[in-house]
Design a protein around this motif. Structure first.
Motif, mmCIF file in Angstrom:
data_model
loop_
_atom_site.group_PDB
_atom_site.id
_atom_site.type_symbol
_atom_site.label_atom_id
_atom_site.label_comp_id
_atom_site.label_asym_id
_atom_site.label_seq_id
_atom_site.Cartn_x
_atom_site.Cartn_y
_atom_site.Cartn_z
ATOM 1 N N ARG A 192 4.534 7.715 1.993
ATOM 2 C CA ARG A 192 5.000 6.721 1.028
ATOM 3 C C ARG A 192 4.273 6.950 -0.293
ATOM 4 N NH1 ARG A 192 4.596 0.071 1.066
ATOM 5 N NH2 ARG A 192 6.016 -0.224 -0.697
ATOM 6 N N THR B 244 0.838 -1.193 0.000
ATOM 7 C CA THR B 244 0.000 0.000 0.000
ATOM 8 C C THR B 244 0.879 1.251 0.000
ATOM 9 O OG1 THR B 244 -0.094 0.026 2.428
ATOM 10 C CG2 THR B 244 -1.850 -1.158 1.271
ATOM 11 N N CYS B 245 0.269 2.381 -0.321
ATOM 12 C CA CYS B 245 0.996 3.650 -0.270
ATOM 13 C C CYS B 245 0.087 4.715 0.319
ATOM 14 C CB CYS B 245 1.504 4.058 -1.655
ATOM 15 S SG CYS B 245 0.211 4.329 -2.886
ATOM 16 N N ASP B 246 0.697 5.773 0.822
ATOM 17 C CA ASP B 246 -0.089 6.856 1.403
ATOM 18 C C ASP B 246 -0.717 7.737 0.326
ATOM 19 O OD1 ASP B 246 0.519 6.304 4.180
ATOM 20 O OD2 ASP B 246 2.539 7.027 3.745
ATOM 21 N N ALA C 285 -3.767 2.917 -2.596
ATOM 22 C CA ALA C 285 -3.429 4.222 -2.020
ATOM 23 C C ALA C 285 -4.469 4.691 -1.013
ATOM 24 C CB ALA C 285 -3.298 5.255 -3.136
ATOM 25 N N GLY D 266 3.324 6.136 -4.259
ATOM 26 C CA GLY D 266 3.258 5.103 -5.277
ATOM 27 C C GLY D 266 3.935 5.615 -6.538
#
Length: 259
Positions: free
Chosen positions: A143, A106-108, A167, A145
């Motif tokens: 973080r 996952t990413c922020d 995200a 993507g």
């Protein structure tokens, strides 16, 4: 009377690019204003039909140390894109599969650069905005993507992109519909927990990012405030009011002409 201008409109005209205080020639407009209007209309048409140079955009992102991936919507060409807005909100099959392979947990924050209705605006403003945003991303310890470069994109395409990349937030940088005062305005749409079917009321928008409008550095600071607030409140849209007070541009809670 001393100190009173012969035409008070002339003073107001100096403060806005809007077509006021343009004078007249008899019962008609002055020739210079007719030509200026024709030029602005031509520039708007060119911006709508221009294609985004995705290869050059990827090169500029690489110079910023950013990894990018190129995708397309289901609008097969520009004419279809303009006639069928719905197709610009959906990924084509190959792009969907490509994004699935790019997901790494996952990413922020996912960032999508879409041509929208003015590739001219994207080319002129997106790299500077992203360059300024990187400072805030590091400060917030987010973080990221991969940066997605989308052709034939409408705002809602970012919902599917963000969902596939896992995200928490997606920010869509997209060219605004050109007007007769500016053909190079960029907008950013921020959506929390992106997924297909999100409504326009669930987004925040920062608009009029261009020379003569909201500077990219100010827009980046504005966006960073919204990102931080969205992660705290776990929402975007009508429930998230912009209190950043950064810059003089427009920040609002709605999708604009590119939805």
């Amino acid at each position: 009377m001393t100190g009173i201008p012969r035409d008070p409109w002339a003073i107001l005209g100096a403060w806005t690019p809007a077509r006021i205080a343009i004078g007249r020639a008899g019962a008609s407009l002055p020739t210079r204003e007719v030509l200026s209007f024709a030029l602005a209309h031509a520039q708007a048409c060119d911006a709508v039909h221009a294609r985004l140079d995705r290869t050059e955009m990827a090169r500029q992102l690489e110079s910023l140390g950013l990894v990018s991936v190129e995708i397309k919507s289901r609008a097969a060409d520009r004419a279809t894109y303009l006639r069928r807005p719905d197709l610009g909100r959906l990924l084509d099959a190959s792009s969907r599969e490509r994004l699935k392979t790019k997901r790494d947990g996952t990413c922020d924050l996912a960032l999508m650069i879409g041509d929208g209705l003015s590739a001219t605006a994207v080319t002129a403003n997106a790299p500077a905005l992203l360059g300024a945003l990187l400072h805030h991303v590091r400060k917030l310890d987010l973080r990221l993507g991969p940066i997605v470069i989308a052709e034939g994109a409408r705002v809602a395409l970012g919902d599917e992109v963000g969902e596939l990349l896992g995200a928490r937030l997606v920010a869509v940088l997209i060219g605004e519909r050109p007007g007769l005062s500016a053909a190079d305005s960029l907008s950013v749409y921020l959506t929390y927990a992106p997924r297909s079917g999100r409504s326009d009321a669930e987004r925040n928008c920062i608009s009029n990012i261009r020379t003569g409008g909201l500077a990219p550095t100010a827009a980046a600071a504005n966006l960073a405030w919204l990102i931080e607030a969205a992660l705290v409140k776990q929402l975007t849209g009508v429930g998230l009011k912009d209190r950043s007070a950064v810059g003089l541009g427009s920040s609002k809670t709605m999708a604009g002409p590119n939805e």
